[in-house]
Design an enzyme around this catalytic site. Structure first.
Site, PDB file in Angstrom:
ATOM      1  N   ASP A 150     -67.929  47.150 131.742  1.00  0.00           N
ATOM      2  CA  ASP A 150     -67.012  46.211 131.100  1.00  0.00           C
ATOM      3  C   ASP A 150     -66.896  46.637 129.642  1.00  0.00           C
ATOM      4  O   ASP A 150     -67.769  46.347 128.817  1.00  0.00           O
ATOM      5  CB  ASP A 150     -67.571  44.779 131.230  1.00  0.00           C
ATOM      6  N   LYS A 155     -58.592  43.621 124.683  1.00  0.00           N
ATOM      7  CA  LYS A 155     -58.644  43.584 123.216  1.00  0.00           C
ATOM      8  C   LYS A 155     -57.870  44.733 122.549  1.00  0.00           C
ATOM      9  O   LYS A 155     -56.676  44.638 122.379  1.00  0.00           O
ATOM     10  CB  LYS A 155     -60.100  43.528 122.757  1.00  0.00           C
ATOM     11  N   TYR A 214     -71.116  38.815 129.593  1.00  0.00           N
ATOM     12  CA  TYR A 214     -69.966  37.967 129.885  1.00  0.00           C
ATOM     13  C   TYR A 214     -68.833  38.847 130.377  1.00  0.00           C
ATOM     14  O   TYR A 214     -68.502  39.853 129.737  1.00  0.00           O
ATOM     15  CB  TYR A 214     -69.542  37.226 128.603  1.00  0.00           C
TER      16      TYR A 214
HETATM   17  N1  HOZ Z   1     -64.661  35.157 124.741  1.00  0.00           N
HETATM   18  C1  HOZ Z   1     -64.415  35.481 123.374  1.00  0.00           C
HETATM   19  C2  HOZ Z   1     -65.600  36.014 122.698  1.00  0.00           C
HETATM   20  N2  HOZ Z   1     -66.491  36.773 123.445  1.00  0.00           N
HETATM   21  C3  HOZ Z   1     -63.919  34.308 122.593  1.00  0.00           C
HETATM   22  C4  HOZ Z   1     -62.478  34.251 122.631  1.00  0.00           C
HETATM   23  C5  HOZ Z   1     -61.851  33.264 121.651  1.00  0.00           C
HETATM   24  O1  HOZ Z   1     -62.391  32.220 121.358  1.00  0.00           O
HETATM   25  O2  HOZ Z   1     -60.773  33.574 121.193  1.00  0.00           O
END
Ligand code: HOZ
Length: 474
Positions: A286, A314, A191
């Protein structure tokens, strides 16, 4: 330091003292012992309720699609309903019903030194006195940029943005601009945010909800996106052969965290690096999840493989919205205004996010940080797998320093197809049981878990005891 295990590996942990599941809400020091006993009994009897969360979530569903601002949070794949959070501190979260949880989500990664760290909060308060956003250069940007550049092997220049999605969008435009080629190779179950070209066989929320490629993404947006199974070198070779001279870059999570936790096979990253060089294509790591988490220099330092471009998010924002992309100077000088590739952002490099990032990284620089993460995460994962073994559940899992995951199936898990064979309905039952026991895991089988410097051995022991109890019931 890395560990993937096909079945339970016990550390011979002795489950010692039974610890109270909730933090006592009173101090007994000035009361009579009789009163204390009565109160202790009533605390023991406190039933687990989510009434206020339920009410708030029902209201939220009328206000926001699905009641949330990011799909995985809606608990759709684990059943039940989301808990609504009131506050976080250290390794703990507290919901609006007053239930406390040991947290292994860490705001999906940023909280590596623990939530609401006192030093970070104090630094933010100081910065805030000068304002929250300048929309103009500030000194703090230089400080964080220098820290990132000196930590991450591939980064000679960096551009700050506001999220991992934005970082990957920028990186994609950059590799296309630099190489003059249109196509990219991504891996199934990886992702890279929710930009159109990446929503092909994507992990995270797309995998969690089992969605087909999203409506609203025009075919043209994904027609240059090629996909291969993770850890499959031959498939990548085939894609290069079938698209000669057209591939700008390969993008991948050097350790996958968005189809659950999947590590690269020993030869995989080396082969990918070699193939990109041979085909005159760039390599993007990534590291939105793995940056500053697998080691201070990220997965690229951990594995000793240097990509051309890296995306971050993050941790470098310490819990405030930040992303970044960076790489070789000659590539980064394509970015406007140094070069012609356009990308911009009103809140990019804002002083609050820079401050939280700087102080989070400073803490991580202290000797022993990653050794500590390794120690507690190994205790956790080994304990969970041992609990599975004791209770007769097929489980496999692994970890690297502060990142981990487990599946309800025998190992090994090399790619998204393997991950999908996990017993997700069992994961849902396990999830609900753990929640009731005061343990907050990522509400999806297809997300990694995270530990922090604030997690203690007691937290881990409590978690393993809870897991044994829940696994015996499901
Ligand atoms: N895309 C995030 C986890 N891979 C989730 C983000 C969220 O729900 O805060």
């Amino acid at each position: 330091m890395a560990s993937t295990t096909a079945s339970g590996v016990g550390l011979g942990l002795s489950c010692s003292t039974k610890l109270s599941k909730r933090t006592p809400l009173y101090s007994s020091s000035s009361r009579s012992s009789r009163l204390c006993v009565k109160m202790a009994v009533s605390v023991e009897k406190k039933t687990y309720t989510l009434e206020k969360s339920q009410e708030a979530f029902n209201a939220a569903k009328e206000l926001m699609p699905g009641g949330v601002n990011s799909p995985v949070r809606a608990f759709k794949s684990v059943g039940g309903q989301p808990i609504v959070i009131d506050s976080v501190k250290g390794s703990k979260m507290r919901d609006i019903d007053g239930n406390e949880y040991i947290d292994y989500v860490g705001s999906w990664g940023p909280a590596i030194i623990g939530h609401a760290d006192d030093e970070v909060l104090a630094a933010l308060a100081e910065t805030m006195k000068k304002g929250t956003s300048f929309g103009a250069p500030c000194l703090l940007e230089n400080v964080l940029a220098e820290m990132v550049i000196s930590a991450v092997p591939s980064i000679e220049m960096v551009r700050f943005v506001n999220s991992g999605t934005e970082a990957c969008m920028g990186a994609l435009r950059l590799v296309r601009a630099f190489t003059g080629k249109p196509k990219i190779i991504k891996f199934e179950g990886c992702y890279h945010g929710h930009a159109d070209p990446f929503l092909v066989k994507a992990g995270s929320g797309v995998a969690t909800l089992g969605l087909p490629d999203s409506p609203g993404v025009p075919k043209a947006a994904t027609s240059e996106t090629l996909t291969a199974p993770y850890n499959d070198i031959a498939a990548v070779e085939n894609l290069f052969n079938a698209n000669k001279g057209e591939v700008a870059a390969i993008i991948l999570e050097p350790v996958v965290g968005n189809s659950g936790f999947i590590v690269p096979r020993p030869e995989f990253l080396t082969a990918i690096r070699k193939l990109t060089k041979e085909n005159d294509a760039l390599l993007i790591f990534d590291e939105v999840m793995t940056g500053f988490r697998l080691s201070y220099g990220g997965a690229q330092e951990y594995f000793g493989i240097t990509p051309d471009v890296t995306t971050l998010g993050k941790i470098i924002g310490g819990g405030l919205p930040v992303g970044a992309y960076g790489g070789r100077r000659d590539i980064m000088e394509m970015v406007a205004p140094a070069g012609p590739m356009y990308q911009a952002g009103t809140l990019s490099g804002n002083p609050l996010a820079m401050t939280a990032g700087i102080h989070t990284l400073k803490r991580l620089q202290k000797p022993g940080s990653y050794e500590y993460l390794d120690k507690i995460t190994s205790e956790l994962v080994d304990g969970l797998l041992e609990a599975g073994k004791k209770t007769g559940h097929a489980m496999c899992g692994g970890y690297i320093n502060g990142m981990f995951g487990f599946f309800f199936r025998e190992g090994p898990v090399y790619n998204f197809e393997d991950a999908k064979k996990s017993d997700t309905s069992k994961f849902g039952r396990f999830y609900q049981g753990m929640l009731r026991e005061g343990v907050y895991l990522a509400p999806s089988q297809f997300e990694a878990g995270f530990t922090s410097l604030a997690h203690t051995s007691q937290d881990i022991q409590r978690t393993i005891e809870a897991a044994e109890k829940v696994l015996a019931q499901i």
